[in-house]
Design an enzyme around this catalytic site. Structure first.
Site, mmCIF file in Angstrom:
data_model
loop_
_atom_site.group_PDB
_atom_site.id
_atom_site.type_symbol
_atom_site.label_atom_id
_atom_site.label_comp_id
_atom_site.label_asym_id
_atom_site.label_seq_id
_atom_site.Cartn_x
_atom_site.Cartn_y
_atom_site.Cartn_z
ATOM 1 N N HIS A 66 0.899 -1.210 0.163
ATOM 2 C CA HIS A 66 -0.127 0.059 -0.014
ATOM 3 C C HIS A 66 0.775 1.156 -0.201
ATOM 4 O O HIS A 66 0.305 2.435 -0.104
ATOM 5 C CB HIS A 66 -0.953 0.007 1.160
ATOM 6 C CG HIS A 66 -2.089 -1.327 1.114
ATOM 7 N ND1 HIS A 66 -1.908 -2.019 2.071
ATOM 8 C CD2 HIS A 66 -2.694 -1.556 0.431
ATOM 9 C CE1 HIS A 66 -2.792 -2.969 2.215
ATOM 10 N NE2 HIS A 66 -3.353 -2.498 1.086
ATOM 11 N N HIS A 94 5.574 6.500 7.018
ATOM 12 C CA HIS A 94 5.293 6.126 5.685
ATOM 13 C C HIS A 94 4.758 7.212 4.919
ATOM 14 O O HIS A 94 4.729 8.385 5.730
ATOM 15 C CB HIS A 94 4.295 4.724 6.058
ATOM 16 C CG HIS A 94 3.022 5.293 6.552
ATOM 17 N ND1 HIS A 94 3.059 5.188 8.062
ATOM 18 C CD2 HIS A 94 1.916 5.895 6.129
ATOM 19 C CE1 HIS A 94 1.815 5.537 8.274
ATOM 20 N NE2 HIS A 94 1.067 6.303 7.380
ATOM 21 N N HIS A 96 1.742 8.706 1.814
ATOM 22 C CA HIS A 96 0.570 8.572 0.919
ATOM 23 C C HIS A 96 0.890 9.544 -0.194
ATOM 24 O O HIS A 96 1.279 10.969 -0.121
ATOM 25 C CB HIS A 96 -0.737 8.975 1.845
ATOM 26 C CG HIS A 96 -0.934 8.271 2.887
ATOM 27 N ND1 HIS A 96 -1.740 7.157 2.914
ATOM 28 C CD2 HIS A 96 -0.332 8.195 4.363
ATOM 29 C CE1 HIS A 96 -1.771 6.574 4.309
ATOM 30 N NE2 HIS A 96 -0.837 7.392 5.015
ATOM 31 N N GLU A 106 -3.665 13.092 2.429
ATOM 32 C CA GLU A 106 -4.969 12.534 3.070
ATOM 33 C C GLU A 106 -5.731 13.964 3.619
ATOM 34 O O GLU A 106 -6.715 14.001 3.158
ATOM 35 C CB GLU A 106 -4.688 11.605 4.104
ATOM 36 C CG GLU A 106 -3.932 10.463 3.545
ATOM 37 C CD GLU A 106 -4.298 9.076 4.152
ATOM 38 O OE1 GLU A 106 -3.757 8.882 5.458
ATOM 39 O OE2 GLU A 106 -4.850 8.138 3.793
ATOM 40 N N HIS A 119 3.729 10.353 7.397
ATOM 41 C CA HIS A 119 3.052 10.200 8.858
ATOM 42 C C HIS A 119 4.025 9.531 9.497
ATOM 43 O O HIS A 119 4.527 8.422 9.319
ATOM 44 C CB HIS A 119 2.117 9.234 8.784
ATOM 45 C CG HIS A 119 0.419 9.718 8.070
ATOM 46 N ND1 HIS A 119 -0.577 9.206 7.451
ATOM 47 C CD2 HIS A 119 0.237 11.189 7.727
ATOM 48 C CE1 HIS A 119 -1.252 9.930 6.939
ATOM 49 N NE2 HIS A 119 -0.833 11.172 7.408
ATOM 50 N N THR A 200 -5.759 6.016 9.225
ATOM 51 C CA THR A 200 -6.508 6.228 7.878
ATOM 52 C C THR A 200 -6.648 4.974 7.004
ATOM 53 O O THR A 200 -6.891 5.073 5.782
ATOM 54 C CB THR A 200 -5.844 7.397 7.261
ATOM 55 O OG1 THR A 200 -4.620 6.958 6.617
ATOM 56 C CG2 THR A 200 -5.581 8.630 7.811
HETATM 57 O O1 1SD Z 1 -1.680 3.818 6.814
HETATM 58 C C1 1SD Z 1 -1.020 3.409 8.291
HETATM 59 C C2 1SD Z 1 -0.877 2.087 8.223
HETATM 60 O O2 1SD Z 1 0.156 1.540 7.308
HETATM 61 C C3 1SD Z 1 -0.273 1.737 9.584
HETATM 62 O O3 1SD Z 1 0.913 2.067 9.626
HETATM 63 C C4 1SD Z 1 -1.176 2.412 10.599
HETATM 64 C C5 1SD Z 1 -0.406 2.157 11.874
HETATM 65 O O4 1SD Z 1 -0.747 0.601 12.250
HETATM 66 O O5 1SD Z 1 -1.552 3.591 10.377
HETATM 67 C C6 1SD Z 1 -2.070 3.988 9.322
HETATM 68 S S1 1SD Z 1 -2.083 5.737 9.290
HETATM 69 O O6 1SD Z 1 -3.367 6.200 9.999
HETATM 70 O O7 1SD Z 1 -0.788 6.363 9.830
HETATM 71 N N1 1SD Z 1 -2.203 6.125 7.556
HETATM 72 ZN ZN ZN Z 2 -0.562 7.101 7.039
#
Ligand code: 1SD
Ligand code: ZN
Length: 267
Positions: A66, A94, A96, A106, A119, A200
């Site tokens: 993803h 990570h 987006h 986002e 994030h 998210t």
């Molecule tokens: O999208 C991430 C997901 O990959 C995972 O890291 C999760 C934490 O367990 O967080 C979401 S997010 O809300 O930081 N996008």
């Molecule tokens: Zn995220």
């Protein structure tokens, strides 16, 4: 194996609540950050938000199917203050992004999208035993959100964007060969918005104190292009077809209503 959720019509954000009921809740993320509804709360500065990533080791770069994710090892908490009542510890970060620079973030600001959003995910290590235990608790997680804008190359992020071809396929991973400093991802101007929200992505637990910086950081179009070349399927497997044809692009959830939550800012 393909994941049971994604960003296409058949498995995208509008379908997530079928398998992950929390996604239909009233504390969901992201949201539109509307400066005209933000409540100015100077008490956020009584104990200012602070972070110290000097003891953090960014260990592994991973293609999750993803997006890309950097796993972090950290022995002690490194984020507190601002809206947080406890100390939190960085576990991963990570990103987006969109299929081009018109889309990707986002959160939106006054309905405007940025080309990407990073994030930095932290868990409440003062109150809970592990990230897994914290992840579904209302004060379990704190995520710093940073908007990326197209401009100059980001020199530190280049240590990751240069490695994208080596993690092209889902589950590909790589130990990071050079020290990476997550603090370089945070804009110089520390002004932020904060509100109570959720993950998210599925399972969309309502466990996140969101802290989204008002200022963006610059990355080059080439760096974003490197992200857009990642693939959502494992090496050797057939691309899944569908409208994204196996490319990891458009990996963002659209904004959900703020509802009766407070969006706050210090000034
Ligand atoms: O999208 C991430 C997901 O990959 C995972 O890291 C999760 C934490 O367990 O967080 C979401 S997010 O809300 O930081 N996008
Ligand atoms: Zn995220």
């Amino acid at each position: 194996m393909q994941s049971d959720w994604g960003y296409e019509l058949h498995n995208g954000p509008a379908t997530w609540s079928d398998k992950f009921p929390a996604a239909a809740g009233s504390r969901q993320s992201p949201i539109n950050l509307d400066p005209s509804v933000a409540i100015v709360d100077p008490t956020l500065n009584d104990n200012p938000l602070k972070w110290d990533y000097s003891s953090v080791k960014c260990t592994t770069l991973l293609n999750t199917g993803h997006g890309w994710k950097v796993q972090v090892s950290s022995a002690s908490p490194n984020l507190d203050g601002g809206p947080l009542s406890n100390k939190y510890q960085l576990i991963q970060f990570h990103c987006h992004w969109g299929k081009n620079s018109e889309t990707g973030s986002e959160h939106t600001v006054a309905e405007e999208m940025f080309p990407a959003e990073i994030h930095l995910v932290h868990w409440n290590s003062e109150k809970y035993e592990s990230f897994e235990k914290a992840a579904s608790e209302e004060d379990g997680l704190a995520v710093l959100g940073i908007f990326l804008q197209v401009g100059d190359e980001h020199p530190e992020l280049r240590k990751l964007s240069d490695l994208m071809p080596s993690v092209r396929y889902k589950d590909d991973k790589l130990p990071l060969p050079r020290r990476f400093d997550p603090a370089t991802l945070i804009p110089n101007n520390k002004a932020y918005w904060t509100y109570p929200g959720s993950l998210t992505t599925p399972p969309c637990y309502e466990s996140v104190t969101w802290i989204v910086f008002k200022n963006s950081v610059q990355v080059s179009e080439d760096q974003l292009e490197a992200f857009r070349k990642l693939q959502s399927y494992c090496e050797g497997q057939k691309p899944p077809g569908g409208e994204l044809n196996g490319c990891i692009v458009e990996n963002y959830r659209p904004p959900l209503p703020l509802g009766n939550r407070e969006l706050r800012t210090a000034s």
